[in-house]
Design an enzyme around this catalytic site. Structure first.
Site, PDB file in Angstrom:
ATOM      1  N   PRO A 185       0.825  -1.213   0.000  1.00 55.23           N
ATOM      2  CA  PRO A 185       0.000   0.000   0.000  1.00 55.23           C
ATOM      3  C   PRO A 185       0.855   1.259   0.000  1.00 55.23           C
ATOM      4  O   PRO A 185       1.903   1.323   0.646  1.00 55.23           O
ATOM      5  CB  PRO A 185      -0.795  -0.116   1.305  1.00 55.23           C
ATOM      6  CG  PRO A 185      -0.808  -1.571   1.632  1.00 55.23           C
ATOM      7  CD  PRO A 185       0.494  -2.100   1.125  1.00 55.23           C
ATOM      8  N   GLU A 186       0.405   2.257  -0.758  1.00 53.37           N
ATOM      9  CA  GLU A 186       1.090   3.537  -0.807  1.00 53.37           C
ATOM     10  C   GLU A 186       0.263   4.560  -0.034  1.00 53.37           C
ATOM     11  O   GLU A 186      -0.715   4.203   0.635  1.00 53.37           O
ATOM     12  CB  GLU A 186       1.315   3.936  -2.269  1.00 53.37           C
ATOM     13  CG  GLU A 186       2.153   2.898  -3.026  1.00 53.37           C
ATOM     14  CD  GLU A 186       2.388   3.246  -4.487  1.00 53.37           C
ATOM     15  OE1 GLU A 186       2.460   4.449  -4.815  1.00 53.37           O
ATOM     16  OE2 GLU A 186       2.493   2.312  -5.309  1.00 53.37           O
ATOM     17  N   ARG A 212      11.048  -4.569  -9.845  1.00 50.98           N
ATOM     18  CA  ARG A 212       9.671  -4.173 -10.085  1.00 50.98           C
ATOM     19  C   ARG A 212       9.495  -4.050 -11.594  1.00 50.98           C
ATOM     20  O   ARG A 212      10.274  -4.579 -12.361  1.00 50.98           O
ATOM     21  CB  ARG A 212       9.360  -2.823  -9.409  1.00 50.98           C
ATOM     22  CG  ARG A 212       9.550  -2.786  -7.899  1.00 50.98           C
ATOM     23  CD  ARG A 212       9.249  -1.372  -7.408  1.00 50.98           C
ATOM     24  NE  ARG A 212       9.322  -1.236  -5.958  1.00 50.98           N
ATOM     25  CZ  ARG A 212      10.398  -0.856  -5.289  1.00 50.98           C
ATOM     26  NH1 ARG A 212      11.528  -0.600  -5.949  1.00 50.98           N
ATOM     27  NH2 ARG A 212      10.369  -0.718  -3.977  1.00 50.98           N
TER      28      ARG A 212
END
Length: 289
Positions: free
Chosen positions: A2-3, A273
């Site tokens: 989560p950001e 990523r």
């Protein structure tokens, strides 16, 4: 992971449903959920019992529950799959329930920490020395986030220029600007027409302020719809998913047409990523010969 928008959605839910309530009992059901509390689960439960939860706070991706009248806070780290849920006391236990917090009132709800992958957890920490925001000592190095009214824009620009790095690496550096992760970095860079490998030393102040504005815009847009959920692992305190994933312009859109120019979007491996970008709108920097 989560950001900022997802963590802020959770913080707001905790402010509504948990702030001002006194802890009656804590049950630690998995030791990894309190591994950042070195004294262990029994100590965590005993020290929290009888304490009253203050207004939840957040910096970047980190949130904490201050204890009223104390220089202590419960730091919550959601990790990859952590959830802080407010559930009816008689609701069935979740499969991956790790910590249960019961309250000394008749509201009929309790706080549950659920974590499938057990990368997250809760821990008690002292307030950082001189920390006017009540920041827990273990996250005192985390920079303010772009939605913080105290965020220093000039210092941010000067730090960007001084770093010998690339723009996406700088956005993900939590000691420079907090709360930005892979998803919202790609979104802000797409909006700014900047390639993720653009050297930060090339950014003029107007350009870095434009980028910062896009970071804020995309995060506020995500906040308005509850954040980004790609699966059931990220939910708010009521177990509901956000749906900003429907509005993403870059992240996850490999081979789909750019919403600005129609060119197929590309994905490239980047620091374990992926980076998503438009090869036409976000041209890579020239390599010095």
């Amino acid at each position: 992971m989560p950001e900022l928008p997802e963590v802020e959605v959770v913080r707001r839910g905790l402010e509504r449903w948990v702030a001002g309530r006194t802890v009656a009992a804590v049950e630690v059901l998995h030791p990894r959920a309190v591994r950042r509390h070195p004294a262990g689960g029994a100590d965590f439960a005993a020290r929290l019992r009888g304490e009253t939860i203050g207004v939840p706070r957040r910096r970047g991706k980190y949130l904490w529950l201050p204890l009223e009248g104390r220089e202590l806070s419960v730091l919550g780290h959601l990790g990859m799959s952590g959830q802080l849920l407010v559930q009816p006391e008689d609701a069935p236990d979740e499969k991956h329930l790790r910590i249960r917090v019961r309250f000394a009132d008749t509201t009929g709800t309790e706080l549950r920490f659920v974590d499938q992958r057990t990368f997250g957890g809760l821990s008690l920490h002292e307030v950082a020395a001189g920390g006017a925001d009540g920041l827990p000592d273990v996250i005192a190095h985390i920079a303010r986030d772009p939605l913080d009214p105290m965020f220093d824009e000039l210092a941010y620009h000067l730090a960007l220029r001084a770093r010998r790095t690339t723009v996406k690496r700088a956005l993900l550096d939590q000691s420079l600007i907090s709360g930005v992760g892979n998803i919202y970095a790609d979104e802000a860079l797409w909006r700014s027409k900047l390639h993720y490998e653009r050297p930060t030393g090339q950014l003029t102040r107007p350009r870095s302020m434009e980028l910062l504005g896009h970071v804020r815009d995309v995060m506020n847009a995500a906040l308005a719809v509850g954040g980004t959920s790609f699966d059931s692992l990220y939910v708010n305190v009521n177990g509901e998913s956000g749906y900003f994933d429907r509005s993403l312009d870059a992240y996850g859109r490999e081979d789909e047409p750019c919403r600005r120019c129609g060119t197929p979007m590309r994905r490239r491996p980047w620091m374990n990523r992926s980076s998503y970008f438009c090869p036409r709108c976000q041209r890579p920097p020239r390599v010095a010969s």
